[in-house]
Design an enzyme around this catalytic site. Structure first.
Site, mmCIF file in Angstrom:
data_model
loop_
_atom_site.group_PDB
_atom_site.id
_atom_site.type_symbol
_atom_site.label_atom_id
_atom_site.label_comp_id
_atom_site.label_asym_id
_atom_site.label_seq_id
_atom_site.Cartn_x
_atom_site.Cartn_y
_atom_site.Cartn_z
ATOM 1 C CE LYS A 174 -1.856 3.009 2.639
ATOM 2 N NZ LYS A 174 -2.023 4.062 1.653
ATOM 3 N N GLY A 227 6.466 5.485 8.377
ATOM 4 C CA GLY A 227 5.546 6.614 8.433
ATOM 5 C C GLY A 227 5.653 7.311 9.766
ATOM 6 C CB THR A 231 0.657 6.077 11.443
ATOM 7 O OG1 THR A 231 0.310 7.422 11.123
ATOM 8 C CG2 THR A 231 -0.150 5.130 10.595
ATOM 9 C CD GLU A 249 12.500 4.539 9.148
ATOM 10 O OE1 GLU A 249 12.679 5.284 10.131
ATOM 11 O OE2 GLU A 249 12.359 4.948 7.996
ATOM 12 C CB CYS A 283 12.771 9.446 8.650
ATOM 13 S SG CYS A 283 13.636 8.169 7.743
ATOM 14 C CD GLU A 386 9.392 13.159 11.924
ATOM 15 O OE1 GLU A 386 10.396 12.628 11.437
ATOM 16 O OE2 GLU A 386 8.269 12.614 11.943
HETATM 17 O O1 TXE Z 1 2.080 9.670 7.676
HETATM 18 P P1 TXE Z 1 1.311 8.324 7.876
HETATM 19 P P2 TXE Z 1 1.513 11.104 7.267
HETATM 20 C C1 TXE Z 1 5.957 11.660 9.758
HETATM 21 C C2 TXE Z 1 6.090 13.148 9.524
HETATM 22 C C3 TXE Z 1 4.743 13.527 9.020
HETATM 23 C C4 TXE Z 1 3.874 12.614 9.854
HETATM 24 C C5 TXE Z 1 2.509 12.356 9.283
HETATM 25 O O2 TXE Z 1 6.330 13.786 10.758
HETATM 26 O O3 TXE Z 1 4.449 14.875 9.254
HETATM 27 O O4 TXE Z 1 4.582 11.410 9.913
HETATM 28 O O5 TXE Z 1 2.617 12.008 7.919
HETATM 29 C C6 TXE Z 1 -0.477 4.724 5.919
HETATM 30 N N1 TXE Z 1 -2.899 1.711 9.291
HETATM 31 N N2 TXE Z 1 6.459 10.868 8.646
HETATM 32 O O6 TXE Z 1 0.227 11.371 7.939
HETATM 33 O O7 TXE Z 1 -0.138 8.562 8.041
HETATM 34 C C7 TXE Z 1 -0.589 5.904 4.970
HETATM 35 O O8 TXE Z 1 -1.659 5.721 4.072
HETATM 36 C C8 TXE Z 1 -2.024 1.398 8.333
HETATM 37 C C9 TXE Z 1 7.735 10.256 8.861
HETATM 38 O O9 TXE Z 1 1.533 11.192 5.816
HETATM 39 O O10 TXE Z 1 2.049 7.613 8.937
HETATM 40 C C10 TXE Z 1 0.772 5.867 4.305
HETATM 41 O O11 TXE Z 1 0.810 4.862 3.293
HETATM 42 N N3 TXE Z 1 -1.457 2.307 7.514
HETATM 43 C C11 TXE Z 1 8.101 9.332 7.812
HETATM 44 C C12 TXE Z 1 1.692 5.465 5.457
HETATM 45 O O12 TXE Z 1 0.839 4.860 6.422
HETATM 46 C C13 TXE Z 1 -1.792 3.597 7.694
HETATM 47 C C14 TXE Z 1 7.534 9.398 6.486
HETATM 48 C C15 TXE Z 1 2.416 6.622 6.124
HETATM 49 O O13 TXE Z 1 1.499 7.626 6.444
HETATM 50 C C16 TXE Z 1 -2.702 3.986 8.693
HETATM 51 C C17 TXE Z 1 6.238 10.034 6.438
HETATM 52 C C18 TXE Z 1 -3.265 2.976 9.514
HETATM 53 N N4 TXE Z 1 -4.125 3.247 10.500
HETATM 54 C C19 TXE Z 1 5.769 10.751 7.491
HETATM 55 N N5 TXE Z 1 -2.833 5.331 8.638
HETATM 56 C C20 TXE Z 1 9.379 8.586 7.923
HETATM 57 N N6 TXE Z 1 9.571 7.842 9.024
HETATM 58 O O14 TXE Z 1 10.187 8.618 7.009
HETATM 59 C C21 TXE Z 1 -2.022 5.762 7.632
HETATM 60 N N7 TXE Z 1 -1.409 4.721 7.045
#
Ligand code: TXE
Length: 484
Positions: A174, A227, A231, A249, A283, A386
């Site tokens: 996904k 992510g 989450t 991660e 990240c 962050e």
């Molecule tokens: O991330 P999400 P978002 C951090 C960064 C950013 C914050 C939020 O601080 O501002 O996270 O970003 C999927 N069950 N990082 O909201 O939601 C979602 O569809 C399963 C750090 O965009 O965590 C996407 O494919 N999956 C980071 C993925 O999770 C779920 C990179 C990441 O999105 C879900 C990005 C659920 N309940 C953001 N909800 C890094 N570590 O590099 C969402 N997703």
């Protein structure tokens, strides 16, 4: 206008008029460039059935045949690098050169690396003397869910998919709904690479529906996720009681430690890149610069000079260092963090606003200036949370012990860089800083064999090399008694 569709059982599913779709927006121009299906729990269930059916076939193939499929897909990525890079830039906003010269080639390398690695694995055997022999088997676990974010879309997508497939698992992936384009094109390429149907499936859609269903699906025992930390916590809460294996991660609040003997002239281009590459949306980007007070003045003036030289603008322009942030929502979030930094008493050393004088093509894009704060306490929210954008803070320290304490004084523990000419000090500090990854006089110097991941709220588990091969396999120990 691209109409994105899912990949299931080796087929790109035709976009259906019954399916709800969401727009995909180019953050440089604010224009809609594609639509993505709003996947449902039923889409996930069908993909999991396909992946489950394909599992005995795929896991039963010789590793060399699985490796050959991954190599063919890597070749297709290479052959389409320009198109994939353009999709990545239009979707995410990153400078085209970064996508074309680094991230898309890296996606192909991820595939090739794990295709090679799976041919060179070994199992342990223990001689029990006269009693017998124990040995280990490392077997694929079944259907793996690969959930990836929007910041390095294809790079991180393949970082998960490649080891899962190489080890003999089947995959339901996904991609982020914010940046689905390169994963869509990649899934089309995968249909030409010769995978048996159902081995690799992609379901697009929202995280709270498609992602959530994948996490709670009883037939998906393995979840790899990159992510946000909140989450990740939600995924852990669902997957934990189901005893699923998860690799999380998550976010970071990474320190950049400048020692009094740092070679500032040589280091500055990398230090600046470590803070602002990909608009700070990586990240591992540094976001808290800790400077020995003896070098504070010299550091600040050189650093601000270099930041002033960064060109924010059209990501298609070869001269551009920073494109737009990934979305209007994300820019709002980063702007709110900047406002909070000011309210907390921070002084803006540069940036803080939206750039003016943008080229006409990108005048409506979601741009922000590189922003540097000074004068904020370690326990301010700006130094604790962050931000994931082009915002860094600078703080001074007097002793190396204080630098280590400050580096450790956040809930995160992902990455860190130390800048010094004193190797003994580097070893000492690196061992004490609570960080999954530490670079000395470098940033993002990566070898695919090395473990990748964080401690504390930056995550659970490690990806990369051996760690990934172990994560996607179940170890079984078998002991045979010696006759008599
Ligand atoms: O991330 P999400 P978002 C951090 C960064 C950013 C914050 C939020 O601080 O501002 O996270 O970003 C999927 N069950 N990082 O909201 O939601 C979602 O569809 C399963 C750090 O965009 O965590 C996407 O494919 N999956 C980071 C993925 O999770 C779920 C990179 C990441 O999105 C879900 C990005 C659920 N309940 C953001 N909800 C890094 N570590 O590099 C969402 N997703």
């Amino acid at each position: 206008m691209i109409e994105i569709s899912n990949l299931r059982s080796g087929q790109m599913l035709e976009p259906s008029t019954h399916v709800e779709r969401m727009p995909v927006i180019n953050p440089a121009t604010a224009e809609i460039i594609a639509t993505v299906p709003v996947g449902t729990a039923e889409d996930v269930d069908l993909a999991v059935v396909a992946a489950r059916e394909a599992f005995p076939i795929w896991s039963g193939l010789p590793a060399s045949e699985r490796a050959a499929c991954l190599h063919r897909l890597a070749d297709l990525v290479d052959a389409n690098v320009d198109e994939l890079a353009r999709l990545e830039t239009d979707d995410n906003g990153k400078p085209l050169a970064l996508a074309r010269d680094l991230e898309i080639p890296r996606a192909a390398s991820n595939l090739r690396f794990f295709a090679g690695a799976i041919l060179h694995t070994k199992s342990e055997a223990y001689d029990l003397g006269g009693m017998g022999l124990s040995y280990s088997l490392h077997r694929p676990r079944g259907v793996a869910a690969c959930i990836s974010p929007w910041n390095l879309p294809l790079y991180l997508f393949t970082w998960k998919v490649a080891p899962a497939l190489a080890t003999g698992n089947t995959v339901v992936a996904k991609p982020s709904e914010v940046t689905p384009l390169s994963a869509f094109r990649f899934s089309q390429l995968a249909t030409d690479a010769g995978f048996p149907p159902g081995v690799f499936n992609v379901v697009h859609g929202r995280g709270d529906v498609v992602g959530q269903r994948l996490v709670e699906h009883p037939d998906v025992p393995t979840i790899t996720f990159t992510g946000g930390t909140s989450t990740g916590a939600r995924i852990a809460a669902t997957a934990g009681p189901m005893f699923k294996r998860t690799s999380l991660e998550l976010g970071g609040k990474n320190a950049v430690v400048i020692c009094e003997d740092a070679d500032l002239e040589a280091a500055m281009p990398t230090i600046v890149r470590s803070c602002f590459q990909n608009q700070g949306e990586i990240c591992t980007c540094g976001s808290r610069i800790l400077v020995h007070r003896d070098r504070m003045k010299a550091f600040v003036s050189r650093f601000l000079d270099s930041v002033a030289g960064l060109k924010v603008g059209d990501p298609l322009d070869a001269e551009t260092d920073m494109g737009p942030l990934v979305s209007a929502d994300h820019r709002d979030k980063v702007e709110a963090a900047i406002a909070r930094g000011k309210a907390e008493g921070g002084t803006l050393a540069c940036g803080g606003g939206r750039p003016t004088h943008l080229p006409d093509r990108v005048k409506d894009g979601f741009f922000l200036e590189p922003t540097v704060f000074m004068g904020l306490d370690q326990d301010s929210r700006t130094n604790q949370e962050e931000i994931f954008g082009p915002v860094v803070t600078i703080q001074g320290y007097d002793s190396h012990g204080e630098a280590v304490d400050r580096a450790n004084a956040t809930p995160y523990g992902l990455a860190c860089s130390i800048w010094t000419r004193d190797l003994e000090r580097a070893h000492r500090m690196a061992a004490r800083i609570e960080s999954g990854m530490t670079w000395v006089n470098a940033w993002m110097l990566r070898d695919l064999r090395t473990p990748f991941g964080g401690m504390k709220q930056s995550g659970v588990g490690r990806e990369g090399g051996e760690e990934a091969l172990r994560f996607f396999t179940e170890t079984r120990s078998i002991t045979i008694a010696h006759p008599g």
